[in-house]
Design a protein around this motif. Structure first.
Motif, PDB file in Angstrom:
ATOM      1  N   SER A 227       7.503 -82.615  42.029  1.00 36.69           N
ATOM      2  CA  SER A 227       8.786 -82.100  41.539  1.00 36.69           C
ATOM      3  C   SER A 227       9.846 -82.158  42.634  1.00 36.69           C
ATOM      4  CB  SER A 227       8.619 -80.661  41.048  1.00 36.69           C
ATOM      5  OG  SER A 227       7.789 -80.612  39.916  1.00 36.69           O
ATOM      6  N   ALA A 230      10.887 -85.677  43.047  1.00 33.29           N
ATOM      7  CA  ALA A 230      11.761 -86.084  41.945  1.00 33.29           C
ATOM      8  C   ALA A 230      13.203 -85.676  42.216  1.00 33.29           C
ATOM      9  CB  ALA A 230      11.270 -85.470  40.631  1.00 33.29           C
ATOM     10  N   SER A 231      13.385 -84.486  42.766  1.00 34.61           N
ATOM     11  CA  SER A 231      14.737 -84.029  43.098  1.00 34.61           C
ATOM     12  C   SER A 231      15.376 -84.920  44.155  1.00 34.61           C
ATOM     13  CB  SER A 231      14.692 -82.579  43.592  1.00 34.61           C
ATOM     14  OG  SER A 231      14.205 -81.729  42.581  1.00 34.61           O
ATOM     15  N   GLU A 234      16.461 -88.212  42.457  1.00 28.16           N
ATOM     16  CA  GLU A 234      17.478 -88.135  41.396  1.00 28.16           C
ATOM     17  C   GLU A 234      18.809 -88.769  41.795  1.00 28.16           C
ATOM     18  OE1 GLU A 234      19.140 -84.902  38.148  1.00 28.16           O
ATOM     19  OE2 GLU A 234      18.162 -84.182  39.974  1.00 28.16           O
ATOM     20  N   GLY A 237      18.901 -92.352  41.064  1.00 33.49           N
ATOM     21  CA  GLY A 237      18.670 -92.787  39.690  1.00 33.49           C
ATOM     22  C   GLY A 237      17.211 -93.025  39.350  1.00 33.49           C
ATOM     23  N   TYR A 239      14.794 -90.426  39.074  1.00 30.93           N
ATOM     24  CA  TYR A 239      14.154 -89.137  38.788  1.00 30.93           C
ATOM     25  C   TYR A 239      12.955 -89.311  37.854  1.00 30.93           C
ATOM     26  CZ  TYR A 239      13.553 -84.302  37.234  1.00 30.93           C
ATOM     27  OH  TYR A 239      13.033 -83.065  36.951  1.00 30.93           O
ATOM     28  N   ASP A 240      13.044 -90.249  36.907  1.00 29.16           N
ATOM     29  CA  ASP A 240      11.984 -90.429  35.905  1.00 29.16           C
ATOM     30  C   ASP A 240      10.669 -90.917  36.499  1.00 29.16           C
ATOM     31  OD1 ASP A 240      13.666 -89.589  33.952  1.00 29.16           O
ATOM     32  OD2 ASP A 240      14.215 -91.594  33.240  1.00 29.16           O
ATOM     33  N   SER A 242       8.937 -89.463  38.538  1.00 25.76           N
ATOM     34  CA  SER A 242       8.035 -88.320  38.654  1.00 25.76           C
ATOM     35  C   SER A 242       7.306 -88.015  37.352  1.00 25.76           C
ATOM     36  CB  SER A 242       8.813 -87.073  39.096  1.00 25.76           C
ATOM     37  OG  SER A 242       9.784 -86.727  38.106  1.00 25.76           O
TER      38      SER A 242
END
Length: 297
Positions: A227, A230-231, A234, A237, A239-240, A242
């Motif tokens: 998580s 992922a931050s 982000e 571009g 983020y997905d 994760s």
């Protein structure tokens, strides 16, 4: 494959020898799902196998079985962790057990046999009753099936026809056999083999689940780390990324092991990943930056 009676499965859970790994999701079945399962057992229909992973090492993180906190194992070995069939096993245990106190409501597991329902394959003979004042001569509680004293107390107050029905009801549940598939391994070299064979058998287990169960301790939470990553991704571009834990595991292996084959993924060590997590993060961000520059040129 082994077969065990429902009572035996309940006793094994109460002894702490059957447990739920933390990577399993919580109990999500509805009362309709539970009633349908009870009906299938009553009719001796197949309900699918329960897949257990037997290991000498208890996991750092475990999950409750539905609303019940499981007792510690009486013996160090064996411990069987449920890999597939958790919803079924939770429903069966929670409907019939009378020993443990629940941490939350068990109302959904209060299933009754409707003595007045027609005995047809398409009829609903198993129901949940939430309203007060239900006719005790019509609805027999399944929780009394394995509670001998309570069973005979309730049965003694029924008509002869209904008494015969509940005796047959008890017989069917007492004689029903659960199918248990037990896989046993204690080293990471075997995990790749188990992973491939289990997936070929049609049961969806991914490397993320196995590694979460096998290597990550209370000192390192893989979900939290992904998580956080992922931050960091982000703004770029990505983020997905994760949302695909298996891809993340391959990225981890590529940095730590120098390759992303299955044997490299399953040999990852939690503390090592934790210690090198900043390096892993820099490697992923560097790869993204490289791809962006290559696209521009």
């Amino acid at each position: 494959m082994a077969t065990v009676a429902i009572r035996t499965a309940i006793e094994r859970i109460l002894s702490g020898s059957i447990r739920i790994p933390a990577f399993q999701r919580g109990f999500v079945w509805t009362t309709d799902n539970i009633s349908f399962l009870m009906d299938s057992i009553y009719r001796n229909y197949p309900i699918g196998n329960i897949l257990l992973w037997r290991t000498r090492d208890t996991l750092e993180k475990e999950r409750d079985l539905g609303p019940f906190a499981l007792p510690k194992a009486e013996k160090e070995y064996p411990v069987d962790y449920v890999l597939d069939g958790q919803q079924r096993l939770t429903a069966i245990f929670s409907v019939f057990q009378t020993t443990l106190q629940a941490n939350s409501s068990t109302e959904a597991f209060d299933i009754f046999f409707d003595l007045q329902a027609p005995d047809g394959a398409l009829e609903d003979q198993f129901v949940s009753i939430f309203e007060t004042g239900a006719d005790p001569n019509r609805y027999f509680p399944l929780r009394a099936i394995f509670d001998t004293a309570r069973f005979f107390k309730i049965a003694s107050e029924l008509s002869e026809d209904n008494k015969d029905k509940v005796v047959e009801l008890q017989r069917r549940f007492q004689e029903f056999q659960l199918n248990l598939d037990v896989i046993e391994f204690d080293n990471k070299d075997e995990i790749a083999i188990i992973f491939e064979r289990v997936n070929r058998a049609g049961i969806r287990l991914d490397a993320f689940q196995l590694l979460s169960a096998w290597t990550w301790s209370s000192e390192f939470d893989l979900n939290e780390s992904i998580s956080e990553l992922a931050s960091d991704l982000e703004p770029f571009g990505f983020y997905d990324l994760s949302s695909d834990p298996n891809l993340m595991m391959k990225c981890f292996a590529a940095v730590v092991k120098g390759d992303a084959q299955l044997k490299d993924v399953v040999s990852l060590h939690g503390p090592t990943v934790r210690a090198r997590f900043d390096e892993i993060k820099r490697g992923i961000l560097g790869a993204i930056d490289f791809l962006k520059k290559a696209t521009v040129h």
